[in-house]
Design a protein around this motif. Structure first.
Motif, PDB file in Angstrom:
ATOM      1  N   SER A 387      40.808  33.829  27.138  1.00 55.84           N
ATOM      2  CA  SER A 387      41.371  32.584  27.659  1.00 55.84           C
ATOM      3  C   SER A 387      40.299  31.524  27.861  1.00 55.84           C
ATOM      4  CB  SER A 387      42.064  32.832  29.004  1.00 55.84           C
ATOM      5  OG  SER A 387      42.665  31.642  29.484  1.00 55.84           O
ATOM      6  N   CYS A 389      41.170  29.384  30.265  1.00 47.48           N
ATOM      7  CA  CYS A 389      41.777  28.889  31.503  1.00 47.48           C
ATOM      8  C   CYS A 389      41.463  29.730  32.741  1.00 47.48           C
ATOM      9  CB  CYS A 389      43.296  28.810  31.343  1.00 47.48           C
ATOM     10  SG  CYS A 389      43.839  27.667  30.075  1.00 47.48           S
ATOM     11  N   ASP A 462      46.154  37.785  25.475  1.00 53.84           N
ATOM     12  CA  ASP A 462      45.910  36.355  25.260  1.00 53.84           C
ATOM     13  C   ASP A 462      46.639  35.561  26.330  1.00 53.84           C
ATOM     14  OD1 ASP A 462      45.491  33.804  24.241  1.00 53.84           O
ATOM     15  OD2 ASP A 462      47.160  33.962  22.820  1.00 53.84           O
ATOM     16  N   LEU A 463      45.896  34.754  27.076  1.00 54.97           N
ATOM     17  CA  LEU A 463      46.488  33.944  28.143  1.00 54.97           C
ATOM     18  C   LEU A 463      46.713  32.493  27.710  1.00 54.97           C
ATOM     19  CD1 LEU A 463      44.380  35.175  31.200  1.00 54.97           C
ATOM     20  CD2 LEU A 463      46.579  36.009  30.408  1.00 54.97           C
ATOM     21  N   ASP A 464      46.381  32.167  26.472  1.00 56.05           N
ATOM     22  CA  ASP A 464      46.433  30.774  26.034  1.00 56.05           C
ATOM     23  C   ASP A 464      47.620  30.448  25.132  1.00 56.05           C
ATOM     24  OD1 ASP A 464      44.081  30.449  27.397  1.00 56.05           O
ATOM     25  OD2 ASP A 464      42.802  30.474  25.620  1.00 56.05           O
ATOM     26  N   SER A 471      42.056  30.170  20.287  1.00 58.43           N
ATOM     27  CA  SER A 471      42.553  31.469  20.739  1.00 58.43           C
ATOM     28  C   SER A 471      43.493  32.057  19.694  1.00 58.43           C
ATOM     29  CB  SER A 471      43.287  31.332  22.075  1.00 58.43           C
ATOM     30  OG  SER A 471      42.426  30.875  23.088  1.00 58.43           O
ATOM     31  N   GLY A 488      50.234  32.093  29.671  1.00 57.72           N
ATOM     32  CA  GLY A 488      49.788  30.727  29.419  1.00 57.72           C
ATOM     33  C   GLY A 488      50.819  29.787  28.842  1.00 57.72           C
TER      34      GLY A 488
END
Length: 744
Positions: A387, A389, A462-464, A471, A488
């Motif tokens: 990420s 973020c 994956d946080l994006d 990403s 995300g």
């Protein structure tokens, strides 16, 4: 015969001195030069070389005395000629020492050349370059030795362009944020002979200081310099438009995006430029008609590209495709249509990634994960979080509890922090302290993938999603055998993603029909926190000229989420509730947002005097405290609040939300259900208005909801980060077991 003997002696002497110098035996070389001066006192080169040998022994005063002796008793023209000879001798040795890697000696020699000729620009550039290589460069030197002034001077001649570019690159790498680095770049422009060379240095640099150092305004200034060299460069125009938008110079961002679109030629590039136009219009807020036109243009462009199915797109064109569909959910709640386009774009991008990064993809696919059992003693499942973020950002505030409560005995956790190599952030530091290994990376997708692969991560989270195209590229390379999207954004539809984390509410049962990822529903909620830090409120009714008994409605969302249909419903609520006011806050162009809402209000017969437009709060904690001024928060649709919804519920403020079909239109619904309330959940536009009016008129109901929300802090799933973490970890184990069963 005598002349022949003298030549032989001279040749032998020169060979000996040369060998002594190569071996670093400067003492013996100096002795030979002393003898040479004794035999040939009028040969000036002997003085230059003897002084050099003394200098190389650290005898600077003796070296200078020797040179002065050689320069003595000459006419002005002779002294100038001799000085040039001496400088050439020193330059040759400085270059030799640099090539040997002895940068300190080379730098010292350059300082003596500077004493002889203070305005030799190439020598000054060499000095700066050597100081960067010695890592002693501070940024002051450019001004102290007059490099900037000389480069701006019309008198300077013979600037070595290749040397200038190398020094520029070194300076930008060593001191990117120092003011003199910008001044040097500005001064270089007049000497650019090869624009591509110059841009090859500057473009990666502006990305670095924007996305890794978070210095967006400075990145924009550097990009403006680059455009002076190449005014119609599409890459620069697109980059600058994005930067302008990020620093809230909305009009310039939109104007530059349109110029970028006009000079783009390839279809994939025009799609990116049109995306920038949409981003500018939505970020500014209030440009709805123009945005609708741009969105329809985007659909047509994407349809043409999908039909064409190109397989040899460049890396940059491919990576930018991932984000080309970002704004569709903000426009319409039609998940089947939105995700179909998203899926087609993702598949096309994946195909191109596999072509231009064939070796990397094959390497990742060849990884054979150890076939372990979950309960094998001492063996921990390796989880990686990717990420940009995990810092002071909505995702950063929400994801904390999964890291705080993780089971260290069963899980090894790594964090791959994109765009953080040059920045410092307290929350990011906290995340780093909570994981087994953290990497502060740039925005190089392949670098991230390589580290994930080397670490043998089992499950990559994956946080994006498509909020960051880099990403997406990392996930497309598939550096881990199992890959999951969480938190995300909505799912990216990448073929390399195995699971998408959801819950019983945030996606309807029918969603699996159009999602390519397997929807993994956690038992209660897809997100939970233990709470939020709350500061001191800075908003007061009297400061806003609002009576103490008035009803205050609030909407606090960024410009992207303000949809005219929902705005109209919100104004209808205000119209139906006497003595009510609507507070509007968000990251957008304030004049544009104000014009947008005033026009909607007037069209519904509501005076602009019942609207208040708020500035952004100084911190997240202050923002949360200020939510308390509201009697009712009105959610946005078709793209709900997420973090803002959780903050509203945590503060005990009633919320009205409109539930739709897509993930983005059901965030507030799942959060309200998991906080234990259903009052304010609307399934139609009519219900949205009805709930808004009812909550505005019924103070007792508002108090009941607020009491329920405060009580829920001790009981509700939304506020139980530890329980949620256990559910996440159980999901990881089950996913991994399924993977093992399939690969036995």
């Amino acid at each position: 015969m005598v002349s022949s003997n003298l030549s032989a002696v001279a040749s032998d002497w020169q060979q000996k001195t040369h060998q002594f110098v190569l071996k670093g035996n400067y003492v013996q070389a100096a002795k030979l030069y002393e003898q040479a001066i004794e035999y040939e006192p009028t040969v000036k080169s002997h003085y230059w070389q003897l002084g050099l040998m003394l200098l190389l022994q650290g005898q600077e005063a003796e070296a200078q005395t020797t040179w002065l002796l050689g320069l003595a008793e000459g006419e002005s023209e002779e002294i100038d000629r001799w000085s040039e000879e001496l400088i050439k001798v020193l330059q040759t040795e400085a270059d030799r020492q640099r090539d040997l890697g002895d940068y300190g000696v080379a730098w010292a020699i350059r300082q003596h050349i500077r004493e002889i000729n203070p305005t030799d620009i190439n020598n000054l550039l060499h000095s700066i370059g050597l100081s960067t290589m010695l890592e002693t460069y501070t940024g002051e030197e450019l001004a102290d030795i007059g490099v900037i002034d000389l480069l701006h001077s019309e008198q300077v001649e013979g600037v070595d362009f290749e040397l200038l570019m190398q020094v520029l690159k070194n300076v930008l790498d060593r001191a990117p944020l120092y003011p003199s680095s910008f001044d040097l770049t500005d001064a270089c422009i007049s000497y650019v002979k090869d624009p591509q060379h110059f841009l090859g240095i500057l473009i990666p640099f502006v990305y670095k200081i924007c996305y890794s150092a978070k210095q967006v305004e400075l990145a924009a200034r550097f990009t403006e310099l680059a455009l002076r060299v190449s005014p119609q460069d599409p890459e620069l125009l697109g980059t600058l438009s994005s930067f302008y938008q990020d620093i809230s110079e909305h009009s310039k961002g939109i104007e530059t995006a349109k110029l970028c679109y006009s000079v783009m030629e390839a279809l994939a590039d025009k799609i990116y430029a049109n995306f920038l136009i949409m981003r500018g219009l939505m970020g500014s807020g209030g440009h709805w008609d123009e945005f609708c036109w741009a969105l329809e243009t985007q659909k047509l462009l994407l349809a043409s590209l999908i039909k064409e199915q190109p397989t040899s797109l460049s890396q940059s064109a491919t990576v930018r495709l991932f984000i080309s569909v970002f704004f569709f959910p903000y426009f319409q709640d039609l998940p089947q249509e939105n995700i179909q386009i998203r899926r087609q774009v993702a598949q096309l991008a994946q195909l191109n990634v596999e072509n231009y990064a064939k070796e990397k993809v094959e390497k990742c696919r060849q990884r054979r994960s150890p076939l372990l059992k979950i309960d094998t003693p001492g063996k921990r499942l390796k989880i990686g979080y990717l990420s940009h973020c995990l810092r002071s950002h909505s995702v950063g505030w929400l994801a904390r509890w999964v890291f705080e409560y993780r089971d260290r005995d069963r899980f090894e956790v790594n964090a791959y922090l994109l765009g953080s190599e040059m920045s410092r952030d307290n929350l990011e530091d906290w995340y780093i302290s909570k994981v087994d290994r953290a990497y502060k990376l740039g925005i190089n997708s392949h670098e991230a993938a390589e580290k994930i692969y080397e670490d043998e991560i089992d499950i990559l989270v994956d946080l994006d999603s498509i909020t960051l195209s880099n990403s997406c590229e990392t996930m497309a390379l598939k550096p881990a055998p199992l890959q999951v999207t969480w938190l995300g954004w909505d799912a990216s539809s990448l073929p390399t993603i195995d699971y998408y984390l959801a819950d019983p509410y945030v996606l309807p049962e029918s969603a699996q029909d159009y999602y390519t990822e397997k929807i993994w529903r956690l038992p209660q909620t897809y997100i939970a926190v233990d709470g939020f830090e709350v500061g001191t409120p800075t908003l007061r009714r009297d400061h806003l000229d609002i009576d103490s008994d008035a009803v205050i409605y609030l909407s606090a969302q960024r410009g992207y989420k303000y949809h005219p249909n929902t705005a109209r419903l919100q104004i209808q609520i205000i119209k139906e509730v006497p003595n009510s006011y609507f507070l509007i806050k968000g990251l957008a162009d304030q004049e544009s947002i104000k014009k947008f809402f005033v026009e909607v209000a007037e069209s519904e017969g509501v005076g602009a005097d019942r609207l208040r437009f708020l500035a952004l709060a100084g911190s997240e904690a202050e923002h949360r405290a200020n939510l308390g001024i509201a009697d009712v928060v009105l959610d946005t649709y078709p793209y709900n609040g997420a973090t803002t919804t959780m903050e509203t519920l945590w503060m005990g403020v009633p919320l009205v939300t409109r539930v739709g079909e897509q993930f983005a239109a059901r965030n507030s619904y799942t959060m309200m259900m998991n906080a234990g309330i259903s009052e304010g959940i609307a399934w139609t536009d009519e219900e949205y208005v009805e709930w808004g009016v009812r909550l505005g008129k019924d103070a007792a109901l508002r108090q009941q909801i607020s009491w329920t929300l405060r009580q829920s802090r001790q009981t509700a799933p939304l506020w139980n980060g530890k329980q949620f973490t256990r559910e996440m970890e159980k999901a990881y184990e089950q996913m991994w077991q399924i993977y093992l069963d399939k690969n036995h």
